[in-house]
Design an enzyme around this catalytic site. Structure first.
Site, PDB file in Angstrom:
ATOM      1  N   ASP A 249       0.857  -1.181   0.000  1.00 21.40           N
ATOM      2  CA  ASP A 249       0.000   0.000   0.000  1.00 21.40           C
ATOM      3  C   ASP A 249       0.889   1.225   0.000  1.00 21.40           C
ATOM      4  OD1 ASP A 249      -2.646  -0.715  -0.083  1.00 21.40           O
ATOM      5  OD2 ASP A 249      -2.615  -1.401   2.008  1.00 21.40           O
TER       6      ASP A 249
ATOM      7  N   ASP B 212      -7.115  25.996   7.819  1.00 22.49           N
ATOM      8  CA  ASP B 212      -7.160  24.650   7.247  1.00 22.49           C
ATOM      9  C   ASP B 212      -6.511  23.664   8.213  1.00 22.49           C
ATOM     10  OD1 ASP B 212      -7.102  22.420   5.731  1.00 22.49           O
ATOM     11  OD2 ASP B 212      -6.227  23.369   3.953  1.00 22.49           O
TER      12      ASP B 212
ATOM     13  N   GLU C 248      -2.466  18.625   5.265  1.00 21.61           N
ATOM     14  CA  GLU C 248      -1.888  19.376   4.151  1.00 21.61           C
ATOM     15  C   GLU C 248      -1.840  20.850   4.493  1.00 21.61           C
ATOM     16  OE1 GLU C 248      -4.299  18.384   0.793  1.00 21.61           O
ATOM     17  OE2 GLU C 248      -3.990  16.249   1.166  1.00 21.61           O
TER      18      GLU C 248
ATOM     19  N   PHE D 181     -12.808  24.206   3.456  1.00 19.06           N
ATOM     20  CA  PHE D 181     -12.751  23.343   2.263  1.00 19.06           C
ATOM     21  C   PHE D 181     -14.035  22.542   2.151  1.00 19.06           C
ATOM     22  CE2 PHE D 181     -11.903  19.360   0.147  1.00 19.06           C
ATOM     23  CZ  PHE D 181     -11.181  19.770  -0.959  1.00 19.06           C
TER      24      PHE D 181
ATOM     25  N   ALA E  27     -16.238  19.778  -0.613  1.00 22.41           N
ATOM     26  CA  ALA E  27     -16.054  18.913  -1.780  1.00 22.41           C
ATOM     27  C   ALA E  27     -16.554  19.612  -3.041  1.00 22.41           C
ATOM     28  CB  ALA E  27     -16.787  17.590  -1.583  1.00 22.41           C
TER      29      ALA E  27
ATOM     30  N   SER F  36     -10.217  26.411  -0.366  1.00 19.81           N
ATOM     31  CA  SER F  36     -10.495  27.041   0.918  1.00 19.81           C
ATOM     32  C   SER F  36      -9.789  28.384   0.921  1.00 19.81           C
ATOM     33  CB  SER F  36      -9.980  26.148   2.058  1.00 19.81           C
ATOM     34  OG  SER F  36      -8.588  25.978   1.921  1.00 19.81           O
TER      35      SER F  36
ATOM     36  N   ASP G 203      -4.597  -4.612   6.427  1.00 20.05           N
ATOM     37  CA  ASP G 203      -5.127  -4.375   7.752  1.00 20.05           C
ATOM     38  C   ASP G 203      -6.642  -4.261   7.750  1.00 20.05           C
ATOM     39  OD1 ASP G 203      -5.117  -2.038   6.374  1.00 20.05           O
ATOM     40  OD2 ASP G 203      -3.871  -0.935   7.791  1.00 20.05           O
TER      41      ASP G 203
ATOM     42  N   ASP H 145      -9.504  -5.967   3.095  1.00 22.29           N
ATOM     43  CA  ASP H 145      -8.283  -6.634   2.645  1.00 22.29           C
ATOM     44  C   ASP H 145      -8.378  -8.148   2.820  1.00 22.29           C
ATOM     45  OD1 ASP H 145      -6.889  -4.469   1.814  1.00 22.29           O
ATOM     46  OD2 ASP H 145      -5.912  -4.108   3.746  1.00 22.29           O
TER      47      ASP H 145
END
Lengths: 204, 678, 567
Positions: free
Chosen positions: B302, B339, B343, B373, B375, B380, B514, B518
């Site tokens: 992953d 924010d 990020e 922010f 969708a 933002s 995990d 999976d």
């Protein structure tokens, strides 16, 4: 059971093919193209078969060149074949060779410790070896000359002419075919020592 | 990583191992090891001969010497196995102790709890665990969140969050809740937990032989049978030659020729491999899986958490043409103040650093209005004094600017394209209609991942990254990390498809998982490692559990799998190569008295026939304990190509195995002469 | 010596020149593609299948394949046995030979069906022309064809994936006969006749020698049998003296041709293997291992034989050359080369008596046979044998690089190991056990022709030859006794079936596996390192197994001779 029948069928068919058709075919063609070889490379003297050029013969007469010892029950019995199969440490074998060396030295008038050509006292594998080495022939030349009342040099020349050399210089040993040499010897005696004109040669 | 590793010289361990090596003389136990079983039989025979010689007359001293060393051969081999087993058990015991001393609060039907010993818990029991309670058994959280200290199991001191719903629901017995209250369903009866599983794998009596181990054992049994015939026929050949060889001497030759070195150490190597896995905090649920790990040629990794740290971070600011860098950075800082995503925080941190305002609190004016922010907007920012500072995805910001009659300049579009091409995420920063520049967001690779991936390549393992990113981003990260292939925009069910595809091509596939989704892929993979923190479903589908929940652990597992096989192969080669010297010791010893010229075979110039035979048999016995450390540790493994590895091992264990016994036997012979033993 | 080296270089050069295209041709034949011979042979092939109710496209499982193999050999055995018993009442018997003794007939039947061609009898004094042709020549063909056929499933198994069939025994065998053995035999037989090998149905020739005595010269359909005896790694001679007999091997050139024929198919098969598994380098790697082992043995044998017999040298023999049992037209070099060529290929023919060679020469020959005839080896089965050693080598190598061993993409697991171990050790064990019995019982010892260590060598040689399905002998041993006929017969059966059946079982299990793609972590088996490893495994396994026996036989004799001791 089905597979067994199949096994039987395949076996029968292949047997006919390889066990009958193949050898008959080869025999047919061989007799056609190489009739002399296929029949055994036979030599004839006065229309009678005197032996095969490929099979050695037993010579005891001092006027003939002698071949190698043959381990066969009857020396040079071409209905059979085989060697002594003596191992190199076998005392019986070593004794026998000793006696043969003694005999070679005596019959050819060599000194007590004179070297003896190996092939003249050691038996061949087939018991039918038609050849001896050039040394083995030359060692016998004086004896043959004496027995036949010919000059030794003529005999030596004859041997020289009968040497079969190695093919392409490496295939095979220098050797002399004893039967052919002896036939030539008879020829030589018949023509009173004019060895140079002998028609009996290595060819044929 | 290595924690309470029991050292093999620990005196208690040694004591139990010595006891164990005698207990294992029981033929019913030794039967599992055919090579040593044969040695035991011939030891009995020579001992009986020695005793009968003592009573009825005959060479006693020499025969008893041989008998003793034959018994030592068996005991040394047993010791190796007992020691490996003891170490593994000790390791598992420390884990279990925490578990067995615990108590549990079992939830009753009426909602009350009762306190019972943890060991009496059964599968499907529901327990409540609160602050400072130990978790009484392996289970799954059905309700609540808790901070769990897993250091007892993993050795990792930092506590971890475990919560119901999601992919972090698994808890292990023996760990402790620091804070929080959780309800846990117990998923294993006592004696069926992973730990119990592990313990049975290091116990020689219950241990299942792995496929390669079985194949190797066939070879060893074959060699043993062959040498029985070789030695057995030497007797009539000897008689023919005029030499009558006594039975103890024949037995000595037989045992020297038999592959006793590898035969004696084989079980220890397998057990020690399991030990090493435990040391790496991995619990294997089958030996077969560990061996398969060595054969893996495809790994699915992953991206998040394995290859990258997990979140994108701001790494650079690219101003538009004619804009000062300062202005861009400041705007970016303001746009991100509200924010709270990782990020956003990374932008703030980088901006502060660039503006040299670290530590200083930057506050926007109170009348400022934050735009969070969403969708729909995909951006933002902040608005105050009519200024509208925004940051966001390039197309969203472009739309924002166009609506206000502006246009994104060429230089910004170019920067956006460049960043995207390099696999980064570009965020465009605008002040109303004025485009200021681009923030460069980038996935950051985990430390050391590049090296590990290049090791994988050396091992011939094809690495595949699974990511939800778009192909461009995925490709860039794959290139940077040095990964061979990637699957972008992957949904979880695609993992299963991918594994099947690789398996159909003949590959052995390993994966770490995990999440609950999976589980099917884990069940399909040849080597499936579940995170201990993962869901119960994933742990049940896997054949190994990583207690540290560290995804790069797969690489360690692969190496351990390879090491086990290599150690077996190397010691087999060594064992067989040894035989040459032993022939040169024993054959002349037998025949020289009758054929002095055979003395030319006595290349070691051993002093007497008896000392020669004894030296060989002693060497054969003591090489076993001398190689115990090696077989417990495993032979040194470095990632390199198969050719290089083989040359190395052939030289060390093949040629070394040919030469070493010549030296060893000679030295023992000198010692025997010095001590007047024979 | 220089001449011998030229000889060997030319010989090996010509061999390569012929083996490479033949290997290619056989790959075409065995994958069922058209060849330049198809236009003649194909009609025969289809006709044969129709006649024998063989469905060409039917695939067999390894068990069905093995059953077909066993049934076919059973039929061959019974026919050959009965033929010898009743030959006196059948045609083509100009010498009027009677029924062959039961134990000799039994031994001979096993011997020829197993491609051993051990001869407890003297051909020209025992067997009628019919027996020689329909009995022995047929088995020369079919036992060789069976050997080639059974190698094919193993070869195919490497390229087939997840299949439970391994080919069709009848098709494989028929193709071996029709496309390979028969055409080559026809060519060789004619070449041999041109050199003087006889080919006639006439009875023995009676000659009047020039000294006036009568010489009876045995002749017969020899060339046709000699051709296939050499090509099919058979070796059963028409005559007792085999290829030392001037009618089987008359000239140095015929000698060269016959040696070439002996090695031709075994040397070509590794190339066929390489082509069929789509990895030519793999074929070369195996060929290289065989060639190196061949040259090492050859060098040792040359050195030993050229030393000559020191005892004879002392008593004044002209040169120390050991000409006992050898023919003048061949000499030492080509005789040793022949011995090496035949003992590595399980071809039992001889052009000189091995019993009379120097002890260490005999040691090399015995080692060649004892390790299971894998240095080129018998047609087909030699390649199988080498692949069994390869499986052992790759198993060890695989472990040492930390992987489940794989060969050409196929994983080698417990099942393959069981079979490979059986194939390697069963013949060795059978030969040692029976040699051990033979030296321990009076019946065994009374057959000896030579005392001392050489006697042990004679017995060892007999059983190594039987186990390796070679057929040559230290011929001094009188093997035509009930004990030796039964004992060698049994060992021959072990040697043959313990090679072929495990190979078929492995083929069955490999064919069912998927193929693992290779990577830098897989051991590259098409490499010089593989060749080295393979040689190492063959030598180590061989040395460890036969060290005591060979020390007490030939090696001790060597030491004793040079110390001047005789027996």
């Amino acid at each position: 059971m089905k597979e067994f029948i199949r096994a039987l069928l395949v076996f029968v068919v292949l047997s006919i093919l390889t066990g009958l058709a193949y050898p008959f075919l080869i025999t047919r063609v061989a007799q056609l193209i190489f009739p002399r070889q296929a029949k055994g490379s036979l030599l004839t003297v006065n229309g009678k078969i005197s032996g095969s050029a490929l099979i050695g013969q037993k010579f005891t007469n001092p006027g003939y060149f002698h071949g190698r010892p043959s381990a066969l029950e009857k020396a040079y019995d071409a209905s059979n074949s085989g060697g002594s199969n003596f191992g190199p440490s076998n005392s019986k074998f070593l004794e026998e060779v000793g006696q043969r060396m003694e005999k070679v030295r005596v019959t050819n008038g060599l000194g007590v410790n004179a070297p003896v050509p190996a092939d003249l006292v050691l038996a061949s594998g087939s018991g039918l070896d038609p050849h001896i080495s050039v040394d083995a022939a030359m060692v016998q030349a004086p004896r043959v000359a004496k027995a036949r009342g010919l000059r030794e040099s003529d005999i030596r020349d004859l041997v020289q002419k009968h040497i079969e050399g190695p093919l392409f210089g490496f295939l095979g040993q220098e050797r002399v075919n004893v039967l052919r040499l002896n036939l030539a010897l008879d020829d030589l005696s018949r023509h009173g020592g004019q060895s140079g004109e002998s028609k009996q040669g290595t060819g044929g | 990583m290595e924690k309470t590793t029991p050292k093999f010289w620990q005196s208690k361990l040694i004591k139990t191992s010595i006891k164990g090596s005698f207990l294992r003389l029981d033929p019913r136990l030794l039967w599992h090891n055919p090579v040593m079983f044969v040695v035991e039989i011939v030891s009995v025979i020579t001992s009986l001969i020695s005793v009968s010689n003592l009573i009825y007359g005959g060479p006693f001293l020499f025969n008893i010497h041989i008998s003793i060393w034959l018994w030592f051969t068996v005991l040394f081999a047993n010791f190796a196995e007992a020691l490996a087993e003891g170490r593994g058990k000790a390791q598992a015991e420390t884990l279990r102790r925490a578990q067995s001393e615990a108590y549990a609060k079992r939830l009753l039907a009426n909602g009350q709890t009762e306190t019972i010993p943890a060991l009496s818990l059964r599968k499907n029991d529901m327990v409540v665990v609160e602050d400072n309670d130990p978790i009484p058994g392996d289970g799954e959280i059905v309700e609540g969140v808790a901070l769990v200290d897993e250091s007892a199991v993993t050795g990792e001191s930092a506590p971890v969050i475990r919560e119901a719903k999601g992919d972090r629901t698994g808890v292990t017995g023996g760990t402790r809740v620091l804070s929080g209250r959780i309800k846990v369903t117990i998923t294993a009866n006592p004696g069926e937990t992973f730990l119990d599983h592990m313990i049975s794998m290091v116990e020689s009596a219950t241990r299942q032989k792995t496929p390669n181990e079985r194949a190797l054992e066939i070879l060893l049994v074959g060699l043993t049978v062959l040498f029985i015939v070789v030695v057995g026929t030497l007797a009539p050949f000897g008689v023919y030659t005029g030499v009558k060889i006594t039975l103890p001497v024949l037995v000595a030759l037989l045992v020297c020729l038999m592959p006793t070195t590898i035969g004696g150490l084989l079980p220890a190597i397998g057990i020690a491999g399991m030990d090493r896995l435990i040391q790496h905090n991995v619990i294997a649920l089958s030996g077969r899986a560990v061996e398969a790990a060595g054969d893996v040629n495809v790994v699915l990794l992953d991206k998040t958490g394995t290859i990258t740290l997990g979140n994108r971070m701001a790494t650079d600011f690219i101003p538009a043409a004619g804009i000062k860098n300062e202005e861009l950075v400041e705007a970016a800082l303001f746009a991100s103040l509200a924010d709270e995503t990782p990020e956003g925080r990374s932008i703030v941190a980088l901006a502060k650093y660039r503006l040299d305002r670290r530590g200083r609190d930057i506050k926007p004016s109170p009348e400022a209005k934050f735009i969070p922010f969403t969708a729909e907007l995909r951006m933002s920012g902040i608005s105050w004094n009519g200024r509208e500072i925004r940051k966001g995805a390039a197309d969203a910001v472009a739309k924002f600017v166009q609506e206000r009659g502006g246009v994104i300049p060429e230089s910004v579009t170019a920067a956006v394209d460049r960043v995207a091409r390099e696999g980064g995420t570009p965020l465009v920063v605008v002040d109303s209609t004025r485009a200021l520049g681009v923030i460069y967001l980038k996935d950051v690779l985990k430390e050391g991942i590049k090296e590990r991936l290049s090791q994988l390549r050396l091992l011939g393992i094809h690495s595949i990254m699974i990511t939800g990113d778009n192909p461009l981003t995925a490709a860039a990260i794959a290139a940077e990390a040095g990964i061979d292939d990637f699957v972008a925009q992957a949904r979880p069910e695609e993992k299963l498809k991918l594994i099947r595809k690789y398996q159909a091509e003949g590959n052995l596939v390993a994966m770490i998982g995990d999440g609950t989704n999976d589980a099917p892929a884990l069940a399909q993979a040849d080597v499936a490692v579940a995170m201990n923190a993962g869901t119960q479903a994933s742990r049940e589908a896997a054949n190994m559990v990583d207690l540290d929940s560290n995804p790069t652990k797969l690489l360690d597992i692969v190496e351990i799998g390879k090491q086990i096989l290599m150690t077996r192969g190397a010691l087999t080669t060594f064992s067989v190569a040894n035989d040459v010297a032993k022939y040169f010791a024993i054959i002349p010893a037998i025949f020289v008295p009758f054929f002095p010229m055979l003395g030319i075979l006595n290349v070691m110039r051993l002093s007497t026939p008896n000392s020669a035979i004894l030296s060989a048999i002693i060497f054969n016995a003591i090489i076993i304990p001398l190689l115990i450390p090696l077989s417990l540790r495993g032979i040194t493994y470095r990632p390199m190509t198969a050719m290089a590895l083989l040359w190395r091992n052939l030289v060390i264990y093949g040629i070394g195995g040919l030469i070493l016994p010549f030296i060893g036997i000679k030295l023992i012979d000198l010692l025997i002469v010095f001590l007047h033993l024979a | 010596m220089a001449k011998d080296i030229t000889y060997i270089l030319v010989f090996l050069g010509v061999l390569m020149l012929l083996a490479l295209p033949l290997g290619h041709y056989m790959a075409q034949v065995f994958t069922g593609r058209r060849t330049f011979m198809s236009f003649i042979i194909r009609p025969f092939e289809s006709g044969l299948y129709r006649l024998c109710r063989v469905n060409e496209n039917e695939e067999m499982s390894w068990k069905q394949y093995s059953l077909a193999f066993l049934l076919f050999n059973a039929v061959g055995f019974m026919v050959l046995f009965l033929l010898q018993i009743v030959q006196g009442r059948l045609p083509l018997n100009p010498m009027g030979f009677g029924s062959v003794r039961w134990d000799t007939a039994l031994n001979t039947a096993i011997s020829f069906v197993t491609n051993t061609n051990w001869q407890a009898y003297g051909g020209e004094t025992t067997m009628s022309y019919l027996t020689q042709m329909v009995g022995l020549t047929v088995q020369n063909f079919v036992s060789a064809a069976v050997g080639m056929a059974v190698a094919l499933p193993l070869i195919r198994a490497f390229t087939s994936k997840l299949r439970n069939t391994i080919g069709n025994f009848w098709v494989d065998m028929t193709r071996s006969v029709l496309y390979v053995l028969l055409p080559l035999s026809i060519i060789l037989a004619m070449l041999l006749v041109s050199q003087g090998v006889v080919q006639t149905f006439a009875p023995s020739v009676k000659a009047q020698t020039i000294e006036g005595t009568e010489q009876v010269i045995a002749v017969g359909p020899v060339a046709s049998q000699v051709a296939i005896k050499e090509l099919g790694s058979n070796g059963g001679g028409f005559f007792n003296a085999n290829s030392s007999h001037p009618f089987e091997n008359p000239t140095p050139f015929s000698n060269f041709l016959e040696m070439l024929a002996i090695l031709l198919i075994p040397a070509a098969l590794p190339f066929t293997f390489g082509i069929m598994v789509k990895n030519r380098r793999q074929g070369w790697a195996i060929f290289a291992a065989m060639m190196i082992l061949f040259l090492v043995g050859l060098g040792a044998a040359f050195w030993a034989e050229w030393q000559g017999n020191p005892i004879l040298a002392q008593s004044g023999l002209g040169s120390s050359t050991n000409m006992e049992g050898k023919e003048v037209r061949f000499g030492i070099g080509p005789s040793v080369l022949w011995g090496q060529v035949t003992t590595v290929t399980s071809n039992g023919s001889v052009n000189a008596m091995h019993d009379s060679m120097m002890p260490l020469t005999g040691l090399v020959f015995m080692f060649n046979m004892a390790i299971g005839e894998v240095i080129f080896g018998g047609v087909g089965v030699g390649l199988i044998g080498m692949l069994m050693y390869a499986i052992l080598a790759i198993f060890l190598a695989g472990l040492m690089i930390g992987r489940t061993p794989e060969f050409l993409g196929k994983k080698l697991e417990a099942r393959e190991m069981i079979m490979a171990v059986i194939a390697v050790i069963a013949p060795a064990m059978a030969s040692l056990i029976f040699a051990g019995i033979a030296v321990a019982i009076p019946t065994g010892l009374s057959s000896l022709n030579n005392p001392g260590p050489h006697g042990l060598s004679e017995i060892l040689y007999a059983f190594f030859s039987a186990a390796g399905n070679n057929g040559s002998a230290f011929a001094g041993l009188n093997a035509n006794t009930v004990f030796y006929n039964l004992a060698t017969g049994f060992v021959m059966l072990v040697g043959r079936s313990a090679t072929i059946l495990p190979a078929l079982a492995i083929a069955g299990s490999l064919a069912m596996k998927k193929s693992v793609p290779s990577s830098s972590a897989t051991f590259p088996t098409a490499s010089p390192l593989f060749t080295v490893l393979l040689i190492g495994v063959v030598l180590i396994v061989g040395a460890l197994t036969f060290f005591p026996a060979l020390i007490l036989g030939p090696f001790l004799e060597h030491l004793l001779i040079f110390a001047g001791r005789t027996f």
